[in-house]
Design an enzyme around this catalytic site. Structure first.
Site, PDB file in Angstrom:
ATOM      1  N   GLU A  47       0.875  -1.188   0.000  1.00 59.52           N
ATOM      2  CA  GLU A  47       0.000   0.000   0.000  1.00 59.52           C
ATOM      3  C   GLU A  47       0.914   1.241   0.000  1.00 59.52           C
ATOM      4  OE1 GLU A  47      -2.011   0.093   3.778  1.00 59.52           O
ATOM      5  OE2 GLU A  47      -3.507   1.557   3.140  1.00 59.52           O
ATOM      6  N   LYS A 117      -9.595   2.110  -1.915  1.00 60.32           N
ATOM      7  CA  LYS A 117      -9.804   1.352  -0.669  1.00 60.32           C
ATOM      8  C   LYS A 117     -11.168   1.671  -0.050  1.00 60.32           C
ATOM      9  CE  LYS A 117      -7.235   0.511   3.678  1.00 60.32           C
ATOM     10  NZ  LYS A 117      -6.000   0.932   4.408  1.00 60.32           N
ATOM     11  N   CYS A 150      -4.960  -3.650   2.579  1.00 63.15           N
ATOM     12  CA  CYS A 150      -4.698  -3.694   4.016  1.00 63.15           C
ATOM     13  C   CYS A 150      -5.938  -3.935   4.873  1.00 63.15           C
ATOM     14  CB  CYS A 150      -3.953  -2.420   4.437  1.00 63.15           C
ATOM     15  SG  CYS A 150      -3.036  -2.667   5.981  1.00 63.15           S
TER      16      CYS A 150
HETATM   17  C1  ACM Z   1      -3.979  -0.130   7.125  1.00 60.34           C
HETATM   18  O1  ACM Z   1      -5.089  -0.341   6.611  1.00 60.34           O
HETATM   19  N1  ACM Z   1      -3.017   0.490   6.472  1.00 60.34           N
HETATM   20  C2  ACM Z   1      -3.700  -0.615   8.492  1.00 60.34           C
END
Ligand code: ACM
Length: 278
Positions: A47, A117, A150
């Site tokens: 990420e 995301k 993530c």
């Molecule tokens: C995250 O979602 N970077 C912990």
């Protein structure tokens, strides 16, 4: 179409310096090209792999954001040509209404898909806009590839929706700080019977007086049976690879009469209602 053969999967676990985008890209490329054989079918980067993670303000996210076809796309495209792989990596994407914590999936000169995301973690909620489109499943030469970022992992529905859509391999760019991610993703792989490829970063960021973030490394490739096929260290920037057969994730049958996707009972999955006494 599903390729029934074996493919090589590569994870780059890096340690970016915040805001040093070109330098961070150069060190990712060196890690890849320094391998004896850099060729691969799938390369997954963490990420926000080139910007760093601990943004202080919306202005900072905006200043480091890019359009989908910006420098990160061009970099991933170069990596794809150098390795022969489909390449997945995280980048702040400039959208009409703000900046998303995004990921790009690139094959040679083509952007196969971009993803914003959906489940933003902690301070990300002040910095990024939430994704509004379903998590993507994209056709590749080795079958259907799902993508999540993530913290999405902690929502079982996210990976379940990718698996129900036919993904056999799930690329998971991450910046893990919570210690239970690696263990948790083993269960996600088993309960969906898919390969998961989590690319994490290492190092610490402590910017602007904020509490330090220590990234836990432990990038990993997990099989549909929960085998950890490769796992990186907790502190080193490094490459890990594994050979996988994506077709092993096609069947959800775990016993002669138990195909656990066919046996789902979604009509019964709802928040429990307490029965009212008359
Ligand atoms: C995250 O979602 N970077 C912990």
């Amino acid at each position: 179409m599903q390729n029934s053969g074996s493919i090589r999967v590569t994870i780059v676990q890096n340690n970016p310096d915040f805001g040093q985008v070109e330098k961070n890209m150069t060190s990712v490329e060196s890690l890849i090209l320094d391998q004896k054989d850099p060729t691969s079918n799938l390369v997954v980067l963490p990420e926000l792999f080139a910007t760093g993670y601990q943004f202080l303000t919306k202005k900072e996210t905006s200043d480091l954001s890019e359009p989908e076809d910006g420098p990160t796309f061009k970099f991933l495209s170069r990596l794809s040509r150098e390795t022969g792989a489909v390449v997945v990596g995280g980048v702040p994407i400039r959208r009409p209404d703000g900046v998303s914590n995004g990921a790009l999936v690139v094959s040679k000169d083509r952007l196969l898909v971009s993803y914003d995301k959906v489940h933003l973690f902690d301070r990300e909620r002040d910095l990024f806009i939430e994704g509004r489109s379903p998590l993507p499943v994209v056709e590749t030469p080795f079958g259907l590839l799902g993508v999540m970022i993530c913290f999405d992992w902690l929502f079982p529905e996210a990976l379940r929706s990718l698996a129900l859509s036919g993904a056999t391999v799930v690329a998971h760019p991450s910046n893990w700080v919570l210690p239970f991610g690696p263990q948790g993703m083993i269960l996600r792989s088993v309960e969906n019977r898919v390969f998961t490829v989590t690319a994490n970063r290492v190092g610490t960021e402590a910017r602007g007086g904020l509490p330090p973030l220590r990234y836990i490394g432990e990038s990993q490739i997990v099989s549909p049976k929960g085998e950890v096929l490769a796992r990186a260290s907790q502190s080193e920037a490094q490459i890990i690879t594994a050979a996988i057969r994506p077709s092993e994730a096609l069947s959800k049958k775990v016993a002669e009469r138990s195909d656990f996707f066919a046996q789902r009972r979604p009509e019964l999955y709802h928040p429990g209602l307490s029965k009212k006494e008359d």
